[in-house]
Design an enzyme around this catalytic site. Structure first.
Site, PDB file in Angstrom:
ATOM      1  N   ASP A  22      19.860  31.683 -14.235  1.00  0.00           N
ATOM      2  CA  ASP A  22      19.283  32.517 -13.194  1.00  0.00           C
ATOM      3  C   ASP A  22      19.684  33.986 -13.377  1.00  0.00           C
ATOM      4  O   ASP A  22      20.841  34.286 -13.676  1.00  0.00           O
ATOM      5  CB  ASP A  22      19.830  31.993 -11.855  1.00  0.00           C
ATOM      6  CG  ASP A  22      19.133  32.589 -10.653  1.00  0.00           C
ATOM      7  OD1 ASP A  22      17.898  32.569 -10.607  1.00  0.00           O
ATOM      8  OD2 ASP A  22      19.838  33.072  -9.744  1.00  0.00           O
ATOM      9  N   GLU A  48      16.147  33.380 -17.372  1.00  0.00           N
ATOM     10  CA  GLU A  48      15.245  34.100 -16.479  1.00  0.00           C
ATOM     11  C   GLU A  48      15.591  35.577 -16.636  1.00  0.00           C
ATOM     12  O   GLU A  48      16.605  36.045 -16.120  1.00  0.00           O
ATOM     13  CB  GLU A  48      15.442  33.679 -15.025  1.00  0.00           C
ATOM     14  CG  GLU A  48      14.435  34.353 -14.110  1.00  0.00           C
ATOM     15  CD  GLU A  48      14.935  34.644 -12.699  1.00  0.00           C
ATOM     16  OE1 GLU A  48      14.096  34.891 -11.827  1.00  0.00           O
ATOM     17  OE2 GLU A  48      16.151  34.662 -12.457  1.00  0.00           O
TER      18      GLU A  48
HETATM   19  C1  GLC Z   1      16.204  34.063  -9.105  1.00  0.00           C
HETATM   20  C2  GLC Z   1      15.498  32.873  -8.504  1.00  0.00           C
HETATM   21  C3  GLC Z   1      15.185  33.169  -7.071  1.00  0.00           C
HETATM   22  C4  GLC Z   1      16.458  33.460  -6.327  1.00  0.00           C
HETATM   23  C5  GLC Z   1      17.265  34.558  -7.022  1.00  0.00           C
HETATM   24  C6  GLC Z   1      18.644  34.638  -6.496  1.00  0.00           C
HETATM   25  O1  GLC Z   1      15.403  35.171  -9.181  1.00  0.00           O
HETATM   26  O2  GLC Z   1      14.355  32.556  -9.259  1.00  0.00           O
HETATM   27  O3  GLC Z   1      14.493  32.123  -6.459  1.00  0.00           O
HETATM   28  O4  GLC Z   1      16.175  33.883  -5.018  1.00  0.00           O
HETATM   29  O5  GLC Z   1      17.378  34.327  -8.400  1.00  0.00           O
HETATM   30  O6  GLC Z   1      19.424  33.582  -6.979  1.00  0.00           O
END
Ligand code: GLC
Length: 566
Positions: free
Chosen positions: A201, A243
């Site tokens: 993440d 991500e």
């Molecule tokens: C990422 C996730 C999202 C979340 C954020 C904080 O962007 O995809 O859903 O709110 O991280 O953890």
């Protein structure tokens, strides 16, 4: 190169346990329910599950606010249930990757509770503090419009803490070696319980320098190598899918020039231009995005997606491009979010138009990378815009016409299931579509099967072929002496296109359609002329169906020499 990198050529399916199946009747999905649904996923043909956060959490950010990284939230079950689930996946040949949320924790995490308790507590330096309000406290918010600042004063600590996301998600001080060691320990723990890797993440924020004095955060890319190194030693085939919504010029920093950092990244660049192409019928910016994200090490792979659990972020488009996508797919203010995106699910965005849904999915399956499907999109589920922020697209899976869509037997909890309008569970559900040979579900199953039969997409080198019509994208892949070619028409009107495959000799003269009987033979000038219906798409194998006899054991480049395509 030997071809046992499983993530290069599979289909990933993303789901959250709480929305899948509630086996114990408390209104929330759980691991027991998910285990019972594995045969459905096996039948669908997906090769890996990306499981969203399931650890103990106050649940203020759908589980992305973890309060214990080594447990299972009691609503979902126990660690025992989790291992039954990973074992069940293994028996069916399905890999599991889980979210690794280590940029921040919940403010209810024991580390943060200890950190805020005193200036010299053991975990104080695990978070990012400032005695006074930093000058840049109202910059850098990830959720503009909802989140007011990135620094909040904590009464108990008597100091301000940094939070890139919501104020209940204090950022971990990831430069602290103790925190880094803990991240490895978390990975090691879940690997031991049967997972094949992690969807990491918010990676750019994990590796960024943080602090009251940091004006412009600097990415510490070396950290990525240490995560990878650790993982590879613990379990050779485990991966990290990052991500990281970053610009193409930094992609290689994330993958590592020697392929020594992230195995996979989501292709946010292609995602945004793909939606732009669908909205505007102009595929040229998409072709540019494909070219810009082409350089990557041979062992790295893109995750190709349409929608995920967050908003469709259009932040990389120019203003007019973004407006075009808003106008086509999310015209109402209520459909938009954080000044940059659309929060709807795919089917309502595309007006429930089956031709457009197939076109979008066909593109996702044939652009360079490994497709990542969002649960429910295989039956064209809708959204509930009455729910706040991103929750509108996180409603329970619609299994049948039973009460609460067959998701739960709990009468109090049914309200979260979509039960009104054309996307209500009585119309859109798995049971109904399973019986209908022409349903979206059966189409998706077929397209997944076909995607697995064209490993050229996952492994090969690609070339966008000029078709002289911006509404039509033609792309060819070459791998081990074989080629496949895909054609997509973004326009609602029929289009005639003409192109040459660009391959020498007889091979390029025959295109065998993999999805229907209409094959194409080149004319005297080696050109193929196709008549595409509105939103039409074609999947072709170049040359003929004897391709497996022609496949070489090693990679051969265009000049006939051995070597991996760059
Ligand atoms: C990422 C996730 C999202 C979340 C954020 C904080 O962007 O995809 O859903 O709110 O991280 O953890």
């Amino acid at each position: 190169m030997i071809d046992d990198l499983w993530y290069k050529n599979g289909v990933i399916y993303c789901l959250s346990v709480g929305t899948y199946l509630d086996a114990n009747g408390d209104g929330v999905g759980d691991f027991k329910g998910l285990l019972r649904r594995l045969d459905y996923l096996h039948g669908l043909g997906i090769t890996a599950i990306w499981l969203m956060p399931f650890q103990p959490s106050p649940g203020k950010d759908d589980g992305y606010d973890i309060s214990d990284h080594y447990g299972v939230d009691p609503r979902y079950g126990t660690l025992g249930d989790f291992v039954e689930f990973t074992h069940g996946c293994k028996q069916r040949g399905i890999r599991v990757i889980i979210d690794l949320v280590v940029n921040h924790t919940s403010d209810q995490h024991s580390w943060f509770k200890d950190a805020r308790s005193s200036n010299d507590s053991a975990h104080r330096d695990w978070y990012v503090w400032s005695d006074t309000r930093p000058a840049n406290a109202n910059t850098g918010m990830v959720f503009p419009g909802v989140q007011k600042s990135t620094w909040t004063r904590d009464k108990e600590a008597g100091a301000w803490f940094f939070h890139r996301f919501y104020d209940f998600q204090p950022d971990l001080n990831t430069s602290n070696p103790h925190v880094q060691a803990e991240i490895l320990k978390i990975m090691g723990f879940w690997i031991q319980l049967g997972v094949s890797g992690f969807r990491m993440d918010a990676v750019p924020f994990v590796i960024a320098t943080k602090g009251a004095k940091v004006r412009k955060p600097v990415e510490q890319y070396d950290m990525l190598r240490s995560f990878r190194e650790f993982l590879q030693w613990r379990q050779g085939d485990a991966i990290i899918l990052a991500e990281a919504n970053v610009l193409p010029e930094t992609d290689m920093e994330y993958f590592g020039r020697d392929g020594d950092r992230m195995h996979m990244m989501f292709n946010f660049q292609v995602n945004q231009y793909l939606f732009y192409a669908l909205a505007s019928t102009d595929t040229r910016p998409l072709a540019k995005a494909l070219a810009a994200t082409k350089p990557r090490p041979a062992t790295a792979q893109w995750g190709l997606f349409l929608r995920n659990h967050d908003e469709l972020d259009l932040g990389r488009l120019t203003k007019p491009q973004r407006q075009a996508v808003f106008k086509a797919f999310g015209p109402d203010k209520n459909m938009q979010l954080y000044d940059r995106g659309i929060r709807r699910r795919l089917a309502p965005m595309l007006g429930g138009d089956r031709r457009r849904l197939e076109l979008a999915y066909s593109l996702m399956c044939t652009l360079p990378g490994t497709p990542v499907i969002r649960y429910g999109d295989e039956i064209a589920m809708g959204d509930n815009l009455d729910l706040p922020e991103r929750n509108c697209a996180r409603t329970p899976m619609q299994w049948s016409t039973e009460p609460h869509a067959g998701f739960t037997e709990d009468d109090k909890a049914g309200s979260r299931v979509i039960d009104k309008g054309p996307y209500g569970y009585e119309h859109v559900n798995v049971a109904k579509q399973r019986r209908d040979p022409n349903s979206m579900l059966n189409w998706t199953e077929r397209i997944i099967r076909m995607r697995k039969e064209v490993p050229e997409v996952g492994w090969g080198d690609f070339k966008v072929i000029a078709a002289r019509d911006p509404a039509v994208l033609v792309i060819r892949y070459d791998w081990r002496n074989n080629s496949v070619l895909f054609v997509h028409n973004m326009h609602e009107q029929p289009r005639e296109v003409s192109f040459a495959t660009g391959l020498p000799g007889e091979t390029g003269r025959l295109l065998v359609n993999l999805l229907s009987e209409d094959h194409s033979h080149a004319d005297k000038r080696d050109r193929h002329t196709l008549m595409l219906e509105g939103y039409g798409y074609r999947w072709y194998r170049v040359g003929g169906l004897d391709y497996l006899f022609k496949r070489s054991d090693i990679d051969i480049d265009a000049s006939g020499k051995a070597g991996h395509p760059a």
